[in-house]
Write a protein that holds these residues in place. Structure first.
Motif, short mmCIF file in Angstrom:
data_model
loop_
_atom_site.label_atom_id
_atom_site.label_comp_id
_atom_site.label_asym_id
_atom_site.label_seq_id
_atom_site.Cartn_x
_atom_site.Cartn_y
_atom_site.Cartn_z
N LEU A 22 81.15 -3.26 48.81
CA LEU A 22 80.20 -3.17 47.64
C LEU A 22 80.12 -1.66 47.07
O LEU A 22 79.99 -1.60 45.89
N GLY A 23 80.14 -0.80 47.96
CA GLY A 23 79.70 0.60 47.57
C GLY A 23 81.06 1.08 46.85
O GLY A 23 80.92 1.78 45.74
N LYS A 24 82.47 0.75 47.16
CA LYS A 24 83.41 0.92 46.56
C LYS A 24 83.42 0.38 44.81
O LYS A 24 83.55 0.97 44.05
N PRO A 64 72.09 2.03 40.27
CA PRO A 64 71.50 3.25 41.40
C PRO A 64 72.37 3.21 42.49
O PRO A 64 73.01 2.75 42.92
N ASN A 65 72.38 4.63 43.02
CA ASN A 65 72.86 5.01 44.41
C ASN A 65 71.83 4.10 45.32
O ASN A 65 71.06 3.82 45.26
N GLY A 66 72.58 4.05 46.84
CA GLY A 66 71.76 3.67 47.72
C GLY A 66 71.98 2.31 47.79
O GLY A 66 71.04 1.58 48.62
N LEU A 67 72.82 1.34 47.29
CA LEU A 67 72.86 -0.03 47.48
C LEU A 67 73.99 -0.54 48.21
O LEU A 67 74.34 -1.65 48.24
N GLN A 87 94.41 -0.40 30.76
CA GLN A 87 94.02 -1.41 31.95
C GLN A 87 93.96 -0.54 33.17
O GLN A 87 95.10 -0.05 33.68
N VAL A 88 93.03 -0.68 34.01
CA VAL A 88 93.09 -0.27 35.60
C VAL A 88 92.67 -1.57 36.42
O VAL A 88 92.08 -2.59 35.92
N LEU A 89 92.86 -1.30 37.48
CA LEU A 89 92.52 -2.30 38.52
C LEU A 89 91.19 -1.83 39.39
O LEU A 89 91.29 -0.69 39.64
N ASP A 90 90.29 -2.92 39.52
CA ASP A 90 88.99 -2.30 40.29
C ASP A 90 89.55 -2.27 41.74
O ASP A 90 90.51 -2.79 42.03
N PRO A 91 88.58 -2.05 42.62
CA PRO A 91 88.89 -1.99 43.84
C PRO A 91 89.30 -3.48 44.69
O PRO A 91 89.75 -3.35 45.69
N ASP A 92 88.89 -4.53 44.01
CA ASP A 92 89.50 -5.72 44.61
C ASP A 92 90.37 -6.55 43.57
O ASP A 92 91.01 -7.61 43.65
N GLY A 93 91.45 -5.63 42.77
CA GLY A 93 92.54 -5.84 42.21
C GLY A 93 92.26 -6.61 40.66
O GLY A 93 93.03 -7.30 40.06
N ASN A 94 90.89 -6.68 40.45
CA ASN A 94 90.56 -7.33 39.05
C ASN A 94 90.92 -6.53 37.84
O ASN A 94 90.93 -5.03 38.07
#
Length: 129
Positions: free
Chosen positions: A15-17, A30-33, A114-121
């Motif tokens: 979740l943080g990434k 927001p931060n802290g989630l 286009q870029v890939l998010d941390p989960d490859g989307n």
């Protein structure tokens, strides 16, 4: 009573990434989630993305199986101009995110990257030319 599409849900490994990635794209998260069970972002137009950590999904559905492939979901973010597309793309790459396709002037009249998010989307970034 008519039903209205409200939220697109995305299962994420970290979740943080994921939230950090989408903050770079301008979502006011927001931060802290980072350790929450779920986070739902709603933009000013009322559209929502629900970020669901894999651990939460497995608690909800112990039989859930993570999908494979590079096209789980595709989101596209509009920029104000082609220069903003280039800058957003560069910012993401500098932060270590993976490129899918460098910015180009697409035949349909947009500057597109286009870029890939941390989960490859696959995440599109665009602006009208």
């Amino acid at each position: 009573m008519a039903k209205n599409l409200h939220t697109i849900g995305m299962v994420v490994n970290d979740l943080g990434k994921s939230l950090s990635f989408y903050r770079t794209l301008g979502l006011d998260i927001p931060n802290g989630l980072d350790n929450e069970f779920h986070y739902e972002f709603t933009n000013k137009n009322g559209f929502s993305i629900g970020f669901i950590p894999k651990a939460t999904m497995l608690k909800t559905d112990p039989n859930w199986i993570e999908p494979t492939g590079n096209a789980r979901i595709s989101l596209q973010f509009a920029c104000n101009n082609p220069e903003e597309v280039n800058k957003t793309y560069s910012d993401l790459i500098e932060q270590g995110y993976q490129s899918f396709k460098e910015p180009w002037d697409a035949f349909w009249g947009q500057r597109f990257a286009q870029v890939l998010d941390p989960d490859g989307n696959n995440i599109g970034i665009f602006a009208e030319l």
